[in-house]
Design an enzyme around this catalytic site. Structure first.
Site, PDB file in Angstrom:
ATOM      1  N   CYS A  97       0.841  -1.203   0.000  1.00  0.00           N
ATOM      2  CA  CYS A  97       0.000   0.000   0.000  1.00  0.00           C
ATOM      3  C   CYS A  97       0.880   1.259   0.000  1.00  0.00           C
ATOM      4  CB  CYS A  97      -0.990  -0.025   1.164  1.00  0.00           C
ATOM      5  SG  CYS A  97      -2.353   1.157   0.964  1.00  0.00           S
ATOM      6  N   HIS A 175      -3.608  -5.086   1.020  1.00  0.00           N
ATOM      7  CA  HIS A 175      -2.967  -5.384   2.304  1.00  0.00           C
ATOM      8  C   HIS A 175      -2.974  -6.884   2.599  1.00  0.00           C
ATOM      9  CE1 HIS A 175      -2.322  -1.332   3.942  1.00  0.00           C
ATOM     10  NE2 HIS A 175      -3.435  -0.991   3.314  1.00  0.00           N
ATOM     11  N   GLU A 177      -1.081  -8.373   4.567  1.00  0.00           N
ATOM     12  CA  GLU A 177      -0.653  -8.568   5.957  1.00  0.00           C
ATOM     13  C   GLU A 177      -1.794  -8.489   6.958  1.00  0.00           C
ATOM     14  OE1 GLU A 177      -0.826  -4.076   5.987  1.00  0.00           O
ATOM     15  OE2 GLU A 177      -0.789  -5.725   4.539  1.00  0.00           O
TER      16      GLU A 177
END
Length: 232
Positions: A97, A175, A177
């Site tokens: 990002c 994202h 993660e």
């Protein structure tokens, strides 16, 4: 092996991506750019480590914009310099990002306001599902990047590029993660206000897509394999 994790703010962490890097034998060295007490005044001074001390660099997301030098001008230039140095030293970078936007800017690309936001779970169009599956992926962004010179776009959504490869590095707009606690922390630190203004469902935004951990692990594995195969 050592991975440099650049946390731009305290609510964010490497989540499923960091988890997989540890499983792959990496020791995580985390640097938090803006500490909790400066979250609302992020013009801090930061001494970044030498990227040459690491085997991979992972700059994470941030609630600010790469181009907002009035707000983060005290450190964004130094971070872009770190990313350029890592790239020139052939150290793989996984930009996520804001981190992907910063990598693009560091290498001559452009970051700008997107025509519309992407928040929540979104699927994407991909040319390389072995590296970037279609998702769904968790997203939270208002900006977009251009693919830097020498890079190649490998995924996109209606508002712009979602992933690119350049050298041994990979930038993704989404994202991979994000865990439920990361999503919750974002909502608790201003995301709830943004979501309410946009009439988005707060309960839904606390949910992470089914299979997110497995997709993140697959992305990390493919990134590491691609980085090794593209070693200069």
């Amino acid at each position: 092996m050592r991975a440099l994790i650049i946390r731009h703010d305290h609510p964010s962490h490497a989540g499923y991506v960091g988890e997989r890097l540890v499983e792959r034998g990496y020791e995580l060295h985390e640097v938090t750019v803006v500490p909790e007490e400066r979250f609302y005044s992020p013009d801090v001074r930061v001494t970044f480590p030498d990227p040459a001390d690491f085997d991979v660099v992972v700059p994470l997301g941030a609630p600010w914009s790469v181009y907002d030098t009035a707000t983060i001008g005290s450190w964004i230039g130094d971070e872009l310099a770190l990313l350029r140095a890592a790239f020139r030293a052939d150290i793989p970078i996984l930009g996520i990002c804001f981190g992907a936007q910063a990598l693009s800017a560091a290498l001559g690309g452009r970051v700008e306001r997107a025509p519309m936001y992407e928040i929540g779970q979104h699927s994407i169009e991909t040319d390389d599902p072995g590296l970037i599956p279609a998702g769904p992926w968790y997203q939270w962004h208002f900006d977009r990047f251009t693919v830097p010179p020498g890079g190649r776009e490998i995924a996109r959504s209606p508002i712009g590029p979602q992933a690119y490869v350049v050298g041994r590095s990979l930038g993704v707009q989404f994202h991979p993660e994000v865990t439920p606690d990361v999503a919750g922390a974002w909502l608790d630190h201003g995301g709830d206000v943004q979501a309410a203004e946009l009439d988005l469902d707060l309960a839904e935004l606390r949910l992470v897509p089914d299979g997110a951990r497995e997709r993140a692990a697959g992305l990390v594995d493919a990134f590491l394999a691609r980085a090794v195969s593209h070693r200069r």
